[in-house]
Design a protein around this motif. Structure first.
Motif, PDB file in Angstrom:
ATOM      1  N   GLY A  18       0.860  -1.185   0.098  1.00  0.00           N
ATOM      2  CA  GLY A  18       0.145  -0.053  -0.165  1.00  0.00           C
ATOM      3  C   GLY A  18       0.841   1.200  -0.124  1.00  0.00           C
ATOM      4  N   PRO A  19       0.240   2.468   0.013  1.00  0.00           N
ATOM      5  CA  PRO A  19       0.899   3.697   0.150  1.00  0.00           C
ATOM      6  C   PRO A  19       1.992   3.748   1.274  1.00  0.00           C
ATOM      7  N   ILE A  20       1.703   3.213   2.466  1.00  0.00           N
ATOM      8  CA  ILE A  20       2.757   3.277   3.346  1.00  0.00           C
ATOM      9  C   ILE A  20       3.938   2.584   3.216  1.00  0.00           C
ATOM     10  N   ALA A  21       3.733   1.394   2.709  1.00  0.00           N
ATOM     11  CA  ALA A  21       5.039   0.390   2.482  1.00  0.00           C
ATOM     12  C   ALA A  21       5.464   0.965   1.462  1.00  0.00           C
ATOM     13  N   ALA A  22       4.901   1.515   0.273  1.00  0.00           N
ATOM     14  CA  ALA A  22       5.745   2.186  -0.804  1.00  0.00           C
ATOM     15  C   ALA A  22       6.604   3.506  -0.579  1.00  0.00           C
ATOM     16  N   LEU A  23       6.058   4.116   0.333  1.00  0.00           N
ATOM     17  CA  LEU A  23       6.685   5.508   0.864  1.00  0.00           C
ATOM     18  C   LEU A  23       7.965   5.002   1.744  1.00  0.00           C
ATOM     19  N   ALA A  24       7.716   4.116   2.550  1.00  0.00           N
ATOM     20  CA  ALA A  24       8.641   3.352   3.452  1.00  0.00           C
ATOM     21  C   ALA A  24      10.144   2.990   2.464  1.00  0.00           C
ATOM     22  N   PHE A  25       9.445   2.225   1.505  1.00  0.00           N
ATOM     23  CA  PHE A  25      10.586   1.710   0.651  1.00  0.00           C
ATOM     24  C   PHE A  25      11.376   2.776   0.060  1.00  0.00           C
ATOM     25  N   ARG A  26      10.612   3.615  -0.528  1.00  0.00           N
ATOM     26  CA  ARG A  26      11.127   4.661  -1.274  1.00  0.00           C
ATOM     27  C   ARG A  26      12.255   5.559  -0.458  1.00  0.00           C
ATOM     28  N   ALA A  27      11.811   5.873   0.696  1.00  0.00           N
ATOM     29  CA  ALA A  27      12.547   6.372   1.899  1.00  0.00           C
ATOM     30  C   ALA A  27      13.995   5.623   2.297  1.00  0.00           C
ATOM     31  N   THR A  28      13.764   4.481   2.203  1.00  0.00           N
ATOM     32  CA  THR A  28      14.873   3.621   2.685  1.00  0.00           C
ATOM     33  C   THR A  28      15.669   3.462   1.426  1.00  0.00           C
ATOM     34  N   ILE A  29      15.283   3.144   0.377  1.00  0.00           N
ATOM     35  CA  ILE A  29      16.120   2.946  -0.940  1.00  0.00           C
ATOM     36  C   ILE A  29      16.181   4.503  -1.748  1.00  0.00           C
ATOM     37  N   ASP A  30      16.373   5.439  -1.254  1.00  0.00           N
ATOM     38  CA  ASP A  30      16.330   6.641  -2.109  1.00  0.00           C
ATOM     39  C   ASP A  30      17.247   6.530  -3.280  1.00  0.00           C
ATOM     40  N   ARG A  31      18.403   5.804  -3.307  1.00  0.00           N
ATOM     41  CA  ARG A  31      19.265   5.962  -4.324  1.00  0.00           C
ATOM     42  C   ARG A  31      19.549   4.606  -4.786  1.00  0.00           C
ATOM     43  N   PRO A  32      18.900   3.801  -5.548  1.00  0.00           N
ATOM     44  CA  PRO A  32      19.250   2.195  -5.681  1.00  0.00           C
ATOM     45  C   PRO A  32      20.780   2.181  -6.269  1.00  0.00           C
ATOM     46  N   GLU A  33      21.222   2.805  -6.959  1.00  0.00           N
ATOM     47  CA  GLU A  33      22.704   2.891  -7.300  1.00  0.00           C
ATOM     48  C   GLU A  33      23.732   2.749  -6.120  1.00  0.00           C
ATOM     49  N   ARG A  34      23.377   3.184  -4.747  1.00  0.00           N
ATOM     50  CA  ARG A  34      24.168   2.666  -3.920  1.00  0.00           C
ATOM     51  C   ARG A  34      24.371   1.146  -3.443  1.00  0.00           C
ATOM     52  N   PHE A  35      23.636   0.377  -3.955  1.00  0.00           N
ATOM     53  CA  PHE A  35      23.506  -0.955  -3.722  1.00  0.00           C
ATOM     54  C   PHE A  35      24.092  -1.522  -4.810  1.00  0.00           C
ATOM     55  N   GLY A  36      25.087  -2.465  -4.590  1.00  0.00           N
ATOM     56  CA  GLY A  36      25.746  -3.268  -5.802  1.00  0.00           C
ATOM     57  C   GLY A  36      24.989  -4.461  -6.263  1.00  0.00           C
ATOM     58  N   SER A  37      23.816  -4.747  -5.687  1.00  0.00           N
ATOM     59  CA  SER A  37      23.228  -5.872  -6.064  1.00  0.00           C
ATOM     60  C   SER A  37      21.802  -5.939  -5.300  1.00  0.00           C
ATOM     61  N   SER A  38      20.930  -6.439  -5.817  1.00  0.00           N
ATOM     62  CA  SER A  38      19.521  -6.910  -5.180  1.00  0.00           C
ATOM     63  C   SER A  38      19.571  -7.437  -3.566  1.00  0.00           C
ATOM     64  N   GLN A  39      20.752  -8.407  -3.792  1.00  0.00           N
ATOM     65  CA  GLN A  39      20.743  -8.920  -2.520  1.00  0.00           C
ATOM     66  C   GLN A  39      21.182  -7.965  -1.437  1.00  0.00           C
ATOM     67  N   ALA A  40      21.955  -7.149  -1.656  1.00  0.00           N
ATOM     68  CA  ALA A  40      22.353  -6.106  -0.623  1.00  0.00           C
ATOM     69  C   ALA A  40      20.986  -5.371  -0.087  1.00  0.00           C
ATOM     70  N   VAL A  41      19.877  -4.858  -1.064  1.00  0.00           N
ATOM     71  CA  VAL A  41      18.704  -4.374  -0.812  1.00  0.00           C
ATOM     72  C   VAL A  41      17.844  -5.510   0.215  1.00  0.00           C
ATOM     73  N   GLY A  42      18.005  -6.858  -0.179  1.00  0.00           N
ATOM     74  CA  GLY A  42      17.270  -7.534   0.537  1.00  0.00           C
ATOM     75  C   GLY A  42      17.404  -7.863   1.701  1.00  0.00           C
TER      76      GLY A  42
END
Length: 63
Positions: A18-42
């Motif tokens: 929902g909107p809260i989960a989406a906003l929380a994700f966006r706030a946490t992963i503000d710049r995806p390029e800082r993560f080398g892989s999806s495992q780092a985000v996981g």
């Protein structure tokens, strides 16, 4: 705010997100390029989220 963010709109389209989960994700992963892989985000996602419910990072962040 969620309506204006492309990433948030894409995440909201996933079942169970929902909107809260989406906003929380966006706030946490503000710049995806800082993560080398999806495992780092996981590592930031709680383990109790079922894999068939949580969309993959590529599905969310893909342009």
């Amino acid at each position: 705010m969620v309506r204006n963010e492309e990433v948030c709109r894409r995440l909201k389209s996933a079942p169970g997100a929902g909107p809260i989960a989406a906003l929380a994700f966006r706030a946490t992963i503000d710049r995806p390029e800082r993560f080398g892989s999806s495992q780092a985000v996981g590592m930031l996602i709680p383990r109790d989220v079922a894999p068939d419910v949580a969309p993959s990072f590529r599905e969310i962040a893909a342009p």
